[in-house]
Enzyme design. Structure first.
Site, PDB file in Angstrom:
ATOM      1  N   PHE A 166       1.278  -5.952  -5.040  1.00  0.00           N
ATOM      2  CA  PHE A 166       1.040  -5.678  -3.626  1.00  0.00           C
ATOM      3  C   PHE A 166       0.330  -6.813  -2.906  1.00  0.00           C
ATOM      4  O   PHE A 166       0.432  -6.935  -1.685  1.00  0.00           O
ATOM      5  CB  PHE A 166       0.215  -4.391  -3.460  1.00  0.00           C
ATOM      6  CG  PHE A 166      -1.261  -4.556  -3.742  1.00  0.00           C
ATOM      7  CD1 PHE A 166      -2.117  -5.071  -2.784  1.00  0.00           C
ATOM      8  CD2 PHE A 166      -1.792  -4.206  -4.968  1.00  0.00           C
ATOM      9  CE1 PHE A 166      -3.475  -5.244  -3.042  1.00  0.00           C
ATOM     10  CE2 PHE A 166      -3.142  -4.369  -5.241  1.00  0.00           C
ATOM     11  CZ  PHE A 166      -3.981  -4.895  -4.269  1.00  0.00           C
ATOM     12  N   LYS A 190      12.176  -5.888  -8.217  1.00  0.00           N
ATOM     13  CA  LYS A 190      11.444  -4.654  -7.936  1.00  0.00           C
ATOM     14  C   LYS A 190      10.145  -5.016  -7.217  1.00  0.00           C
ATOM     15  O   LYS A 190       9.165  -5.421  -7.831  1.00  0.00           O
ATOM     16  CB  LYS A 190      11.121  -3.849  -9.207  1.00  0.00           C
ATOM     17  CG  LYS A 190      10.676  -2.407  -8.871  1.00  0.00           C
ATOM     18  CD  LYS A 190       9.641  -1.857  -9.817  1.00  0.00           C
ATOM     19  CE  LYS A 190       8.254  -2.282  -9.505  1.00  0.00           C
ATOM     20  NZ  LYS A 190       7.680  -1.703  -8.250  1.00  0.00           N
ATOM     21  N   GLU A 193       5.821  -1.071  -4.578  1.00  0.00           N
ATOM     22  CA  GLU A 193       6.129   0.109  -3.769  1.00  0.00           C
ATOM     23  C   GLU A 193       5.063   0.366  -2.717  1.00  0.00           C
ATOM     24  O   GLU A 193       5.242   1.199  -1.826  1.00  0.00           O
ATOM     25  CB  GLU A 193       6.306   1.342  -4.671  1.00  0.00           C
ATOM     26  CG  GLU A 193       5.051   1.801  -5.397  1.00  0.00           C
ATOM     27  CD  GLU A 193       4.770   1.021  -6.662  1.00  0.00           C
ATOM     28  OE1 GLU A 193       3.923   1.478  -7.449  1.00  0.00           O
ATOM     29  OE2 GLU A 193       5.381  -0.038  -6.865  1.00  0.00           O
ATOM     30  N   SER A 243      -1.366  -6.482 -12.778  1.00  0.00           N
ATOM     31  CA  SER A 243      -2.576  -6.211 -13.554  1.00  0.00           C
ATOM     32  C   SER A 243      -2.369  -6.511 -15.034  1.00  0.00           C
ATOM     33  O   SER A 243      -1.247  -6.514 -15.544  1.00  0.00           O
ATOM     34  CB  SER A 243      -2.994  -4.754 -13.377  1.00  0.00           C
ATOM     35  OG  SER A 243      -2.107  -3.893 -14.057  1.00  0.00           O
ATOM     36  N   CYS A 298      -5.394 -12.902  -7.231  1.00  0.00           N
ATOM     37  CA  CYS A 298      -5.638 -13.155  -8.648  1.00  0.00           C
ATOM     38  C   CYS A 298      -6.352 -14.481  -8.838  1.00  0.00           C
ATOM     39  O   CYS A 298      -6.909 -14.742  -9.905  1.00  0.00           O
ATOM     40  CB  CYS A 298      -4.335 -13.124  -9.434  1.00  0.00           C
ATOM     41  SG  CYS A 298      -3.180 -14.425  -8.998  1.00  0.00           S
ATOM     42  N   GLU A 397     -12.218  -7.181 -13.525  1.00  0.00           N
ATOM     43  CA  GLU A 397     -11.690  -7.763 -12.295  1.00  0.00           C
ATOM     44  C   GLU A 397     -11.892  -6.747 -11.166  1.00  0.00           C
ATOM     45  O   GLU A 397     -11.284  -5.679 -11.165  1.00  0.00           O
ATOM     46  CB  GLU A 397     -10.209  -8.116 -12.448  1.00  0.00           C
ATOM     47  CG  GLU A 397      -9.638  -8.829 -11.236  1.00  0.00           C
ATOM     48  CD  GLU A 397      -8.172  -9.193 -11.399  1.00  0.00           C
ATOM     49  OE1 GLU A 397      -7.754 -10.193 -10.814  1.00  0.00           O
ATOM     50  OE2 GLU A 397      -7.450  -8.466 -12.113  1.00  0.00           O
TER      51      GLU A 397
END
Length: 513
Positions: A166, A190, A193, A243, A298, A397
């Site tokens: 995301f 993909k 979402e 992740s 990240c 994190e």
């Protein structure tokens, strides 16, 4: 970075008053037959922007089948023809930059300026993909033995898949499918979402640029779709950013299915600040890198290690963090909301854990008042000092606007601290000493190093080279390593005889001489 399913998932058919995200299968945008849908929510207002289907197994199979069918002709498309598509594509992205940034800001929460940066860093990879003719060259050696030549050809793999997070809904899809397609593969994407709208608009522009039907396909979904792509026998390679938990699952599952896999995962990025660093510039860069994009990068700078006398800089660091403006991305403040209420709750819980474990909360960003947006998922800049390596706020994190400040007496102590952390995405040193910078560069065990650069993400001429627990797989996305990931090398050894040449004697050894 990304969770595959969350509480916004709904069952049943979507409401008619909210747009629905289509799938892209075989060159056609089609409505999903799924009974499971997810809401795309503006994180500043909670307004529902769209609904996204969790694609069915049948729809995933159809997307992969379309990609497999298109590969037969696309792999034979001349390099120049592929390159021209991406020349057109980069032009279209530039022309639609403002539209794309507004869409990204609305669904993800980024400021407009940061949204444009997200798109631009992806655009750089598109431009690099347009140079595929020079990136996919093989090797040739003449007369390696008597009349024998050897050469290599670089060939595509087939159907490849990408799973994106995301936090960069433009940049990371653009890391993946342009390079894969330019190399002659076909692709099933993909998107996250949580914010797929800007990704779908980029896909539309790719089709407008001339990507043929079936070469690029899109399926939406959660865990079941991810698993289907990992398991599908026709998918040859999987690229993932997200992740550590999900990336480890993807790597193990897809590898067991015999696929080539690259997974860019979680991080805990440190900046080591020496007392001789340019004070003004260093403080500004620490604040920008720690709190920009609400810490949802990240490569965000989440730990500052102040060495020696630099530990006295904490009050100035706090003062600068206090000046940052919080608001909806469309208002272009310094930082917008985090992606969801669940993300905000998790960040709050980690802040509470830091206090409970004895860190000093120098600046508390919980529950900021943002005029006009009472329902937004806002977390303000938060800064801890006195952080120890045993604390949760250091070990996990946080993925929010939280900076942990630690102290070290020497550069050696700081290097030892950074190297002891399992993650290896990025690190930086701030100093005016070339000798100290060179020593840091050589001794630090982290894949990407910045010298007076807080977020050392390389340009696409190079490759993203996170390491250790931040990465699974040998090759990174974009750049030269992406070409290696999305292609296979075939070596050809050939000998040609003159028509009137003597057949010679029979050889029963493997020597070519």
């Amino acid at each position: 970075m990304q969770t595959l399913l969350d509480s916004n998932t709904r069952h049943g058919t979507p409401s008619a008053d909210v747009p629905t995200m289509p799938l892209l299968i075989g060159g056609r945008f089609v409505a999903s037959e799924s009974l499971e849908w997810r809401e795309v929510v503006n994180p500043a207002t909670q307004a529902v922007l769209a609904r996204v289907p969790m694609a069915t197994d049948k729809e995933v199979d159809a997307a992969v089948a379309a990609a497999r069918a298109a590969f037969a002709t696309w792999k034979k498309t001349p390099l120049g023809a592929r390159a021209r598509i991406f020349l057109k594509y980069q032009q279209l992205i530039r022309e639609h930059m403002a539209e794309l940034a507004a869409l990204l800001s609305a669904e993800q929460g980024k400021t407009l300026a940061d949204a444009e940066g997200d798109i631009f860093r992806g655009l750089e990879v598109v431009e690099h993909a347009a140079n595929i003719g020079s990136l996919q060259l093989g090797e040739f050696a003449e007369n390696v033995a008597g009349g024998v030549d050897t050469y290599t050809v670089i060939q595509p793999l087939g159907v490849c898949a990408g799973i994106t997070p995301f936090n960069f809904p433009a940049m990371i899809p653009l890391w993946m499918f342009p390079m894969a397609i330019a190399c002659g593969n076909t692709f099933v994407l993909k998107p996250s979402e949580q914010d797929p709208m800007v990704t779908m608009r980029l896909v539309e522009l790719a089709m407008q640029a001339g990507v043929p039907a079936g070469v690029l396909n899109v399926v939406h979904g959660g865990e079941s779709v991810v698993n289907a792509l990992c398991d599908h026998p026709s998918v040859k390679a999987v690229s993932f950013v997200g992740s550590t938990r999900v990336g480890t699952h993807v790597y193990q599952r897809a590898s067991l299915a015999g696929k080539r896999v690259q997974c860019m995962m979680g991080a805990k990025n440190h900046a080591v600040v020496l007392p001789d660093a340019n004070r003004e510039q260093t403080l500004n860069q620490l604040v920008g890198a720690a709190f920009g994009a609400a810490g949802q990068r990240c490569m965000a700078l989440s730990v500052a290690v102040l060495v020696g006398e630099a530990q006295a800089w904490i009050p100035e660091l706090v003062a600068r963090a206090r000046t940052l403006k919080i608001g909806a991305g469309c208002d272009n403040p310094d930082l917008g909301p985090v992606i969801s209420g669940a993300a905000r709750s998790r960040i709050h819980a980690l802040i509470e854990a830091g206090v409970a474990e004895g860190a000093t909360l120098e600046l508390d960003g919980r529950h900021p008042e943002v005029a006009g947006y009472p329902d937004g998922n806002f977390v303000g800049p938060t800064l801890f000092s006195g952080v120890r390596d045993t604390m949760r706020i250091y070990r996990e994190e946080i993925f929010g606007p939280v900076l942990c400040v630690m102290g070290a007496d020497t550069l050696d102590e700081a290097i030892k601290l950074v190297n002891a952390n399992p993650n290896g995405n990025g690190t930086a040193i701030f100093t005016q000493s070339g000798a100290a910078a060179r020593r840091f560069q050589e001794e630090i065990d982290v894949g990407q190093v910045g010298i007076n650069v807080p977020i050392p993400v390389p340009v696409p001429l190079f490759s993203f080279t996170g390491s250790r627990a931040s990465k699974l797989g040998d090759l990174g996305p974009y750049g030269k390593q992406a070409v290696l990931f999305y292609t296979q090398t075939k070596t050809v050894t050939s000998r040609w005889f003159d028509d009137d040449a003597s057949s010679g004697r029979i050889h029963t050894t493997i020597s070519l001489r």
